[in-house]
Write an enzyme that holds these catalytic residues in place. Structure first.
Site, mmCIF file in Angstrom:
data_model
loop_
_atom_site.group_PDB
_atom_site.id
_atom_site.type_symbol
_atom_site.label_atom_id
_atom_site.label_comp_id
_atom_site.label_asym_id
_atom_site.label_seq_id
_atom_site.Cartn_x
_atom_site.Cartn_y
_atom_site.Cartn_z
ATOM 1 N N GLU A 516 -27.626 -19.228 -14.098
ATOM 2 C CA GLU A 516 -28.947 -18.788 -13.617
ATOM 3 C C GLU A 516 -28.815 -17.875 -12.397
ATOM 4 O O GLU A 516 -29.515 -16.870 -12.295
ATOM 5 C CB GLU A 516 -29.843 -19.994 -13.293
ATOM 6 C CG GLU A 516 -30.163 -20.915 -14.472
ATOM 7 C CD GLU A 516 -30.734 -20.195 -15.690
ATOM 8 O OE1 GLU A 516 -31.279 -19.080 -15.547
ATOM 9 O OE2 GLU A 516 -30.608 -20.749 -16.801
ATOM 10 N N ASP A 580 -23.292 -15.965 -18.692
ATOM 11 C CA ASP A 580 -22.302 -16.967 -19.130
ATOM 12 C C ASP A 580 -20.938 -16.676 -18.505
ATOM 13 O O ASP A 580 -20.271 -17.568 -17.985
ATOM 14 C CB ASP A 580 -22.140 -16.933 -20.656
ATOM 15 C CG ASP A 580 -23.266 -17.661 -21.374
ATOM 16 O OD1 ASP A 580 -24.012 -18.404 -20.715
ATOM 17 O OD2 ASP A 580 -23.388 -17.484 -22.606
HETATM 18 ZN ZN LIG Z 1 -29.921 -17.325 -19.194
#
Ligand SMILES: [Zn+2]
Length: 678
Positions: A516, A580
């Protein structure tokens, strides 16, 4: 990920394990999921998840089963329990219990839905049918807008792209039923077949409606009109990849400009019928769409426009109508489109409906049973660690100039964190919920949310508000608010266990936090400054370096194929893939600091070192079985890559992974051209 009501937010992570029985140190990974016959350097995902993939079936009422779905299902059971009790209680119930209990109780009452037929929908249909000409139809369009199904286009409020503290009005493309414009425009056999199925479905729904209301009409002709109208909207729509760039949605105007876009649409009447606070500033997401809308309205007869509005109302109400409507709706959207074999039990559908309609009332009860104060403090501490990593990551970014780095530090320092649930709960006291009027309850709750959203126009942004309900198993970053948000639903074992080792939590929730936070600096997030304004703070040279690095990620994921004949879209999934790849680095850096301080014993578990456990924990978040149909829908619509590629796509770029497992040059998990943004 950005969150607002028109864009379903979806993004997840997790560590698998039988959490209830495990001791904390075993929570980092699930040894039973591993396929030891596979070399981790050849296919890490198959190694980490292989046995799980073979032994786990997709339940008939699901279209995919990911390792963390267990937690989601457990939250559903908790909510079910809360709602059953609230629905059973008498007059001594609290106001909240009465509200959520009555809503849920009305929803599960299938017999009442059957007995009423489509009659509860009649007053809404009458509003549409009363219009004598296209001018008079404006009022009906505004009315249908407020009741939730967003016909023709979207109208809502959000923060000003250039003055993030202020809420302004927005209009944007919309009005489609199928998940993407591609479904209306592609001409391959599968797309042609799907459109035929969709048209048949719309005809079937009109047939059911006609029978229930004792009206005869040509359902096939109505379905053809709906498909034709939506296809025209699809042709006018911008594609999903282009829309990812906030600049392509940045068109500040005033209400005076609107007639130039759509001269034959009475904007003044529409806005007045929406009863918003008065305003002049408006952002038009896709001006070209509104220019084309003029021609579409011109070429569509009044009757066909009414048919389209009726369809949107029917679609929105399907779940509250008799079982034949519910089944028909499931047959198309569940089975044909997504490959789901059976409809979910009614209680599950009603728990989800209550979460959607009265999420912060239900959520208030949820946190009482599922979230503790110390969990919040510990989670904040973890977020702090990940932010330290991000600072370190910026410091060591060799491709970035000092000037841009200073701006990045400022943005990072301005990030705020929200954990668990809102400090101020939403007040639903004005929403009338009747225990015997489910369709009306749905419509009133939807109207409440639309009004609440529109009433913000002209106000300051309230950053304390949440874009997800407390039981949600997900998390998000908001670029205009520059904050990361973790609902209570995700802050539970096995994602997050306050009793577990830090290493365990770093591999699980730590990677989520890193993901995030990286969104603030991905290809979309980097275009906003620390105050949340769409403003370029990069030197031209650094922008070039960033884009070259991002291009590497685009090319990498472009090669992945989730199902025969389908490739991922590297440009659609770029932001999530960057998050990621960046997120795991941030969590890994925190792990290294922890290991250096020796707060984590450097012991092997099941023959695996802490570093190996960390990567396994990460990979096992993503063990995932999905129907082919679901994989196809997601390849077109989902900005997230499927689990297999979220895992292998990341580790093949990471020398830290390759060192942990002793992979050599030439191994498939050692990329020749490793990508690295963050
Ligand atoms: Zn995301």
């Amino acid at each position: 990920m950005r969150v607002f009501r028109f864009l379903p937010a979806f993004s997840l992570f997790l560590v698998v394990s039988s959490f209830a029985q495990s001791t904390p140190s075993q929570l980092a990974f699930n040894p039973d999921a591993i396929d030891k016959a596979i070399d981790p350097c050849v296919d890490f995902y198959q190694y980490a998840c292989g046995t799980w993939l073979k032994s786990t079936e997709i339940p008939a009422d699901q279209t995919e089963w990911v390792s963390f779905t267990e937690l989601y299902e457990r939250n559903l059971v908790t909510l079910h329990d809360i709602l059953e009790k609230a629905a059973a209680g008498g007059e001594e119930r609290s106001a909240i219990d009465k509200k959520i209990g009555d809503f849920y109780g009305a929803c599960v009452d299938e017999k009442a839905a059957e007995a009423k037929g489509a009659a509860p929908l009649q007053p809404y249909l009458d509003r549409v049918n009363a219009a004598k000409d296209k001018g008079a139809l404006i009022e009906a369009i505004a009315y249908v807008h407020v009741h939730g199904p967003n016909p023709l286009f979207n109208f809502y409020s959000n923060s000003d792209l250039h003055n993030a503290g202020e809420v302004i009005a927005y209009i944007d493309q919309g009005g489609l039923t199928l998940p993407d414009r591609d479904y209306y425009l592609k001409t391959d056999q599968r797309s042609l077949d799907l459109r035929k199925n969709y048209e048949q479905h719309v005809a079937n729904m009109f047939e059911l409606l006609g029978k229930s209301l004792n009206t005869t009409w040509d359902s096939k002709a109505k379905a053809a009109a709906v498909l034709k109208f939506e296809t025209a909207l699809a042709e006018a729509s911008m594609d999903r990849v282009l829309r990812r760039n906030p600049e392509s949605r940045n068109h500040p105007m005033t209400t005076k400009d609107l007639p130039d876009l759509t001269p034959n649409f009475q904007w003044t009447a529409f806005i007045s019928d929406e009863h918003t606070p008065s305003f002049t500033k408006i952002n038009v997401g896709n001006p070209d769409f509104f220019k084309k809308l003029a021609g579409i309205i011109e070429q569509t007869s009044l009757d066909d426009l009414k048919t389209y509005l009726t369809w949107r109302l029917l679609l929105r109400s399907a779940s509250a109508l008799p079982p034949l409507f519910v089944q028909e709706n499931f047959q198309f959207f569940g089975k044909t489109l997504n490959g789901q074999q059976e409809i979910a039990p009614r209680w599950k559908r009603c728990v989800r409906a209550t979460d959607r309609a009265l999420g912060e009332a239900l959520g208030q009860k949820f946190v009482e049973v599922a979230f503790s104060g110390p969990a919040k403090a510990k989670a904040l501490q973890l977020v702090d660690e990940i932010e330290k990593s991000m600072k370190q990551d910026i410091e060591t970014a060799s491709w970035m100039s000092q000037a841009t780095k200073q701006q990045a530090y400022a943005k990072l320092a301005a990030v705020s964190n929200k954990i668990g649930y809102p400090e101020q709960w939403r007040d639903y006291s004005s929403v009338i919920i009747k225990p015997d009027d489910y369709l009306g309850d749905e419509e009133r709750a939807a109207a409440f949310e639309v009004r609440r959203n529109l009433n913000k126009i002209g106000n300051r942004v309230d950053k304390s508000e949440w874009g997800m309900t407390p039981p949600t198993v997900n998390a998000y970053y908001s670029p205009p608010q520059n904050n990361i948000n973790f609902p209570a639903g995700i802050l539970q074992p096995p994602f997050y266990n306050p009793k577990a080792d830090d290493a365990v939590n770093l591999g699980a929730i730590g990677v989520v936090v890193g993901h995030e936070l990286t969104h603030g600096f991905d290809d979309q997030g980097r275009k906003y400054d620390g105050a949340g304004n769409l403003q370029d703070w990069w030197t031209a040279e650094d922008t070039k370096s960033f884009e070259a690095r991002a291009e590497c990620v685009v090319n990498e994921y472009d090669q992945f194929s989730p199902v025969d004949g389908v490739k991922l879209k590297g440009k659609l999934t770029l932001g999530e893939n960057a998050a990621d790849n960046g997120g795991i680095h941030l969590a890994y850096m925190a792990l290294m600091r922890d290991l250096a301080g020796k707060t984590i014993p450097n012991t092997k578990l099941d023959g695996l070192t802490p570093r190996q456990q960390f990567f396994l924990g990460f990979a096992q978040v993503w063990c995932e079985n999905a129907t082919d149909a679901n994989s196809r829908v997601r390849a077109i619509t989902d900005p997230h890559s499927p689990g297999q590629f979220r895992t292998n796509g990341v580790v093949q770029n990471m020398k830290e992974f390759q060192q942990a497992f002793g992979c050599q040059a030439g191994d498939p998990m050692v990329s020749v051209q490793a990508c690295r943004v963050w």
